[in-house]
Motif scaffolding. Structure first.
Motif, short mmCIF file in Angstrom:
data_model
loop_
_atom_site.label_atom_id
_atom_site.label_comp_id
_atom_site.label_asym_id
_atom_site.label_seq_id
_atom_site.Cartn_x
_atom_site.Cartn_y
_atom_site.Cartn_z
N LYS A 45 0.86 -1.23 0.22
CA LYS A 45 0.58 0.21 -0.18
C LYS A 45 0.84 1.94 -0.11
O LYS A 45 0.50 2.41 -0.92
N GLN A 46 1.99 1.45 0.53
CA GLN A 46 2.67 2.26 0.54
C GLN A 46 3.38 2.97 -0.34
O GLN A 46 3.71 3.67 -1.34
N GLN A 47 3.66 1.36 -1.77
CA GLN A 47 3.79 2.11 -2.95
C GLN A 47 3.19 2.53 -3.80
O GLN A 47 2.66 3.28 -4.95
N LEU A 48 1.78 1.99 -3.28
CA LEU A 48 0.65 2.60 -4.40
C LEU A 48 0.50 4.49 -3.87
O LEU A 48 0.27 5.21 -4.65
N VAL A 49 1.09 4.52 -2.60
CA VAL A 49 0.77 6.21 -2.43
C VAL A 49 2.18 6.55 -2.64
O VAL A 49 1.89 8.43 -3.25
N GLU A 50 2.46 6.38 -3.19
CA GLU A 50 3.76 6.92 -3.47
C GLU A 50 3.62 6.97 -5.04
O GLU A 50 3.44 8.47 -5.26
N ILE A 51 3.35 6.08 -5.74
CA ILE A 51 2.20 6.77 -7.29
C ILE A 51 1.23 7.46 -6.64
O ILE A 51 0.84 8.16 -8.35
N ALA A 52 -0.02 7.36 -6.14
CA ALA A 52 -0.67 8.46 -5.87
C ALA A 52 0.19 9.50 -6.10
O ALA A 52 -0.75 11.08 -6.52
N LYS A 53 1.26 10.28 -4.80
CA LYS A 53 1.55 11.15 -4.87
C LYS A 53 2.24 12.10 -6.24
O LYS A 53 2.18 12.42 -6.62
N ALA A 54 2.85 11.06 -6.68
CA ALA A 54 3.01 10.76 -8.21
C ALA A 54 2.05 11.54 -8.83
O ALA A 54 2.19 12.46 -9.78
N LEU A 55 0.21 10.79 -9.32
CA LEU A 55 0.18 11.52 -9.61
C LEU A 55 -0.63 12.86 -9.51
O LEU A 55 -0.87 13.87 -10.14
N SER A 56 -0.52 13.33 -7.99
CA SER A 56 -0.71 14.65 -7.22
C SER A 56 0.36 15.85 -8.11
O SER A 56 -0.35 17.21 -7.96
N LYS A 57 1.44 14.86 -9.22
CA LYS A 57 2.41 16.44 -9.67
C LYS A 57 1.69 16.65 -11.00
O LYS A 57 3.03 16.66 -11.56
N GLU A 58 0.89 16.23 -11.04
CA GLU A 58 0.47 15.42 -12.55
C GLU A 58 1.58 15.20 -14.00
O GLU A 58 2.53 15.54 -14.73
N VAL A 59 1.69 13.44 -13.36
CA VAL A 59 3.25 12.83 -13.56
C VAL A 59 2.70 13.07 -15.12
O VAL A 59 1.90 12.89 -15.78
N ARG A 60 4.07 12.69 -16.08
CA ARG A 60 3.95 12.54 -17.30
C ARG A 60 4.63 10.88 -17.61
O ARG A 60 4.23 10.04 -18.97
N LEU A 61 5.82 11.64 -16.90
CA LEU A 61 7.28 10.23 -17.63
C LEU A 61 7.30 10.04 -16.00
O LEU A 61 7.60 10.31 -14.50
N LEU A 62 6.61 8.81 -15.78
CA LEU A 62 6.97 7.51 -14.45
C LEU A 62 8.02 6.38 -13.96
O LEU A 62 8.19 6.30 -15.13
N ILE A 63 9.09 7.11 -13.33
CA ILE A 63 10.20 5.87 -13.07
C ILE A 63 10.11 5.27 -12.09
O ILE A 63 9.87 6.03 -11.14
N LEU A 64 10.31 4.25 -11.82
CA LEU A 64 10.11 3.53 -11.10
C LEU A 64 11.00 2.36 -11.23
O LEU A 64 11.46 1.38 -11.77
N ASP A 65 12.38 2.62 -9.65
CA ASP A 65 12.98 2.06 -9.19
C ASP A 65 12.71 0.21 -8.39
O ASP A 65 12.31 0.56 -7.39
N GLU A 66 12.44 -0.96 -9.17
CA GLU A 66 12.61 -2.23 -8.27
C GLU A 66 11.52 -1.62 -7.73
O GLU A 66 11.22 -2.46 -6.19
N PRO A 67 10.28 -1.61 -8.38
CA PRO A 67 9.30 -1.75 -7.46
C PRO A 67 8.19 -2.42 -6.95
O PRO A 67 7.69 -2.80 -5.60
#
Length: 506
Positions: free
Chosen positions: A147-169
């Motif tokens: 769930k913490q990983q999903l919160v990180e992705i939600a945080k990225a979406l809050s910043k209007e992400v266009r290019l999302l980089i996931l390191d060993e997700p």
């Protein structure tokens, strides 16, 4: 599709080391692009160049983003353009709520006063996008890693992400959480979010990636298009390590000797909840020269068993006995467990296995200081000699044993942890997820070390979430579920289907 990102001839040099050498990377708009390579190949360094951790001017080459030359000065600069990186070590504040984490540094405020109604409403909307139903007020330390990983992705979406980089997700996730995250990545792709995934799990790469770029020794080796032709794991591995690896597991002559260790009627209760029994009447045996596996789902009690046996490092109201070579031994503390011939390589090498700010030399000798001391005084020359011996024997890739461990790749950090416990001279070595988060080349080297230990008559207990790894390495496999051993299989009897059937039917 046009390219959203072009990294051209990127070269990054540190004192005495060229980490990147004319690397090229092209990522098309709307695709999932996998970046793979051995530990230390330069993947994370390349992403730090992209995200502004290493700012423009500190490297050679050019970055073109969205059709324009990009010269990011820091992370805030790249994030303002929609480039968001989620590191393997999550950057959440555990003592803050989900909502506070999502908008930390980007608060919904007017006149210096936070609008909590707007913050919570936006948090709920973002959580729905990633499939979370937890209230915005939930403290992050109450969430599991998935769930913490999903919160990180939600945080990225809050910043209007266009290019999302996931390191060993998915490195620290259970199988179900990993599958949920991969599904989310595919949903984000459908919404037009371009993604770069760094992963050692090649089955996951093949599932989600449209393109795969392989980096080896700081240089681009190949880029494969999965949309044109299916990409095989063998093809990726060949480019990663520079050779074919027809057999992922080194050959070993299976030759078990006399009984080395027995754990009898082992019971353990939760360290905080005294009425909750976690381990139930477990009996485990290891013979000299034998590699014994423990299979089971996340939460089955594998780590709790290992830590409780190793000096009662976990749990309370522990009962049962441990015998070494037919004689009862005292494992009631870590020191006594080590003196009895036990060693435990933790699954969490960064937090529990290493002192990251110390040198390789210091870490290697830490579990056996008497081995490099006389009359209580540390002999630094002896310590250096021991560290150099293990550096060569285990092929730890570093210019010096005086380098801080924090600067090593994951695979080389794991070799330092192994060196530390090998220097302690154990009879039985318990390995908890020994290859988690490391590449296939480093895995092969660690498998070779395990085989050498068994050939020398040592006993190895191997805990792993990767069933192919257990099947490829172990002489016997215990199957664990809900704190109990629900089956024991020989190498000849074991299969993924048989292991899973024991887990779900017992």
């Amino acid at each position: 599709m046009t390219a959203l990102l072009e990294m051209r001839e990127i070269t990054k040099t540190f004192p005495g080391v060229k980490a990147l050498d004319s690397v090229n990377l092209s990522v098309k708009s709307g695709e999932i692009h996998a970046l793979v390579g051995e530990n230390g190949a330069g993947k994370s360094t390349l992403m730090k160049v992209l995200s502004g951790v290493y700012p423009a001017g500190s490297y050679e080459g050019e970055i073109h983003y969205d059709g324009k030359l990009a010269e990011f000065t820091d992370i805030a600069d790249s994030e303002s353009r929609g480039v968001i990186i989620i590191h393997q070590e999550l950057a959440l504040v555990p003592t803050l709520s989900i909502a506070e984490n999502l908008f930390l540094g980007n608060e919904r405020a007017r006149g210096g006063i936070i609008n909590w109604r707007e913050t919570n409403q936006r948090t709920e909307a973002l959580l729905r996008k990633v499939g979370l139903t937890d209230p915005p007020s939930t403290m992050v330390d109450k969430l599991g890693v998935g769930k913490q990983q999903l919160v990180e992705i939600a945080k990225a979406l809050s910043k209007e992400v266009r290019l999302l980089i996931l390191d060993e997700p998915t490195a620290a996730l259970s199988e179900s959480d990993s599958q949920a995250l991969l599904e989310l990545m595919l949903e984000l792709k459908a919404q037009g979010v371009t993604q770069i995934i760094i992963s050692h799990k090649l089955n996951e790469v093949r599932r989600v990636a449209d393109s795969v770029t392989v980096i080896r020794d700081g240089s681009t080796v190949s880029t494969m298009d999965a949309r044109a032709n299916p990409i095989t794991e063998d093809a990726i591995v060949r480019d990663m390590v520079g050779r074919d690896m027809a057999d992922r597991y080194p050959e070993r002559t299976r030759r078990a000797g006399d009984m080395l260790m027995q754990v009898k009627n082992w019971n353990v209760f939760h360290p905080l909840h005294a009425d909750r029994q976690v381990i139930h009447d477990v009996n485990l045996s290891v013979k000299a020269g034998e590699v014994v596996g423990i299979a089971g789902l996340m939460g089955s009690g594998r780590t709790e068993l290992a830590m409780s046996v190793f000096g009662r490092s976990w749990g309370q109201k522990i009962s049962g006995s441990v015998e070494m070579n037919g004689r009862p031994v005292d494992v009631s503390s870590v020191d006594r467990a080590i003196a009895s011939g036990l060693a435990y390589v933790t699954e969490d090498r960064k937090s529990l296995g290493l002192v990251l700010d110390e040198t390789i030399q210091t870490n290697i000798t830490l579990a056996n200081l008497p081995g490099v001391s006389k009359s209580g005084i540390l002999n630094e020359k002896s310590e250096t000699r021991v560290a150099e011996d293990y550096r060569k024997t285990l092929n730890i890739r570093t210019p010096s044993v005086f380098q801080q461990v924090v600067n090593l790749s994951g695979g080389n950090q794991q070799k330092v942890v192994l060196s530390k416990w090998l220097f302690a001279g154990p009879e039985v070595l318990i390995l908890d997820e020994p290859t988690r988060g490391i590449d296939v080349g480093a895995k092969f080297e660690i498998y070779g070390i395990i085989n050498e230990l068994s050939a020398a008559g040592k006993g190895v207990v191997m805990i792993s979430s990767e069933m192919p790894e257990l099947l490829g390495m172990c002489d016997r496999i215990y199957v664990m579920n809900e704190g109990e051993f629900v089956g024991e299989l020989t190498a000849e009897e074991a299969s993924q289907e048989r292991i899973m059937s024991l887990i779900v039917t017992e």
